[in-house]
Scaffold this motif. Sequence first.
Motif, PDB file in Angstrom:
ATOM      1  N   ALA A 114      40.519  37.037  22.416  1.00  0.00           N
ATOM      2  CA  ALA A 114      41.570  36.030  22.203  1.00  0.00           C
ATOM      3  C   ALA A 114      41.473  35.095  21.256  1.00  0.00           C
ATOM      4  O   ALA A 114      42.530  34.824  20.482  1.00  0.00           O
ATOM      5  CB  ALA A 114      41.971  35.603  23.557  1.00  0.00           C
ATOM      6  N   ASP A 115      40.309  34.287  21.201  1.00  0.00           N
ATOM      7  CA  ASP A 115      40.461  33.243  20.177  1.00  0.00           C
ATOM      8  C   ASP A 115      40.256  33.806  18.690  1.00  0.00           C
ATOM      9  O   ASP A 115      40.811  33.212  17.793  1.00  0.00           O
ATOM     10  CB  ASP A 115      38.987  32.700  20.474  1.00  0.00           C
ATOM     11  N   ARG A 116      39.405  35.037  18.692  1.00  0.00           N
ATOM     12  CA  ARG A 116      39.737  35.556  17.319  1.00  0.00           C
ATOM     13  C   ARG A 116      41.126  36.047  17.081  1.00  0.00           C
ATOM     14  O   ARG A 116      41.349  36.329  15.726  1.00  0.00           O
ATOM     15  CB  ARG A 116      38.493  36.848  17.299  1.00  0.00           C
ATOM     16  N   THR A 117      41.805  36.653  17.984  1.00  0.00           N
ATOM     17  CA  THR A 117      43.202  37.272  17.234  1.00  0.00           C
ATOM     18  C   THR A 117      44.251  36.318  17.719  1.00  0.00           C
ATOM     19  O   THR A 117      45.393  36.860  17.360  1.00  0.00           O
ATOM     20  CB  THR A 117      43.426  38.372  18.312  1.00  0.00           C
ATOM     21  N   GLY A 118      44.156  34.918  18.106  1.00  0.00           N
ATOM     22  CA  GLY A 118      45.252  34.242  18.360  1.00  0.00           C
ATOM     23  C   GLY A 118      46.068  34.457  19.585  1.00  0.00           C
ATOM     24  O   GLY A 118      47.131  33.989  19.791  1.00  0.00           O
ATOM     25  N   GLY A 119      45.397  35.411  20.509  1.00  0.00           N
ATOM     26  CA  GLY A 119      45.947  35.907  21.699  1.00  0.00           C
ATOM     27  C   GLY A 119      45.826  35.104  22.923  1.00  0.00           C
ATOM     28  O   GLY A 119      45.022  34.195  22.839  1.00  0.00           O
ATOM     29  N   SER A 120      46.185  35.697  23.896  1.00  0.00           N
ATOM     30  CA  SER A 120      45.775  35.368  25.500  1.00  0.00           C
ATOM     31  C   SER A 120      44.757  36.269  26.172  1.00  0.00           C
ATOM     32  O   SER A 120      44.808  37.550  25.757  1.00  0.00           O
ATOM     33  CB  SER A 120      46.829  35.248  26.256  1.00  0.00           C
ATOM     34  N   PRO A 121      43.703  35.712  26.809  1.00  0.00           N
ATOM     35  CA  PRO A 121      42.543  36.653  27.270  1.00  0.00           C
ATOM     36  C   PRO A 121      43.611  37.320  28.322  1.00  0.00           C
ATOM     37  O   PRO A 121      42.625  38.592  28.841  1.00  0.00           O
ATOM     38  CB  PRO A 121      41.627  35.731  27.783  1.00  0.00           C
ATOM     39  N   ASP A 122      44.487  37.030  28.575  1.00  0.00           N
ATOM     40  CA  ASP A 122      45.439  38.067  29.834  1.00  0.00           C
ATOM     41  C   ASP A 122      46.178  38.870  29.076  1.00  0.00           C
ATOM     42  O   ASP A 122      47.004  39.739  29.821  1.00  0.00           O
ATOM     43  CB  ASP A 122      46.065  36.979  30.810  1.00  0.00           C
TER      44      ASP A 122
END
Length: 210
Positions: free
Chosen positions: A154-162
């Motif tokens: 998520a950190d790498r893609t700028g998204g959410s772990p969910d």
Amino acid sequence: MAATSRIPSFTAPETQPTMGLRERKKLKTRVAIRQATYRLIQEQGYDATTIEQIAEAAEVSPSTVFRYFATKEDIVLTDEYDPVLEAMLRDRPLDEPPLESVRLMIREALTTVLTAEDEELRQRTRLMAEVPAVRARLTESMSDTGKVLSQVLADRTGGSPDDLRIRVFVAAVLSSVREVTLYWSEHGQEGDLRAMLDRAMDTLESGLRL
């Protein structure tokens, strides 16, 4: 089920982040409990080994064992490698495809384990394959690793772990690792485990082609 390999040491990975005194003491206790558990399993089998016996052998109280591990199965399955996997994955280039990053992370981590703790890995995977209670707990025990990997991705893609895509991706990878490990153990632990995991990642990448 009586184990046949030497007693595993389960030492902490040297690449873990620097820990304070409190964390080192906790780690020392966790390792002592695991060492005692595997020693007893080697001597008398999995089912005959009790939490009370483990506590006595590790020189702690039964309540301390339960404070660190919810079940006996968790003692077998829990390790100290999640911070190492997280660091390895964060070190991969940001423009690298996620599956390739995970593949190389797994290969590097497995190479380390096979070099330093080959017999420990073999004994643990035998228990995974041969003890129903351990096998049943395996998927649940991998959820912590899944959370770590999901957060990094998520950190790498700028998204959410969910994010559903991240959850599906991580679940597919960890399920593949689980099945390869069980397959390897069920077939006498013969063959190159790293090559088997590579083939599993190839299957995820290209789909099932018979």
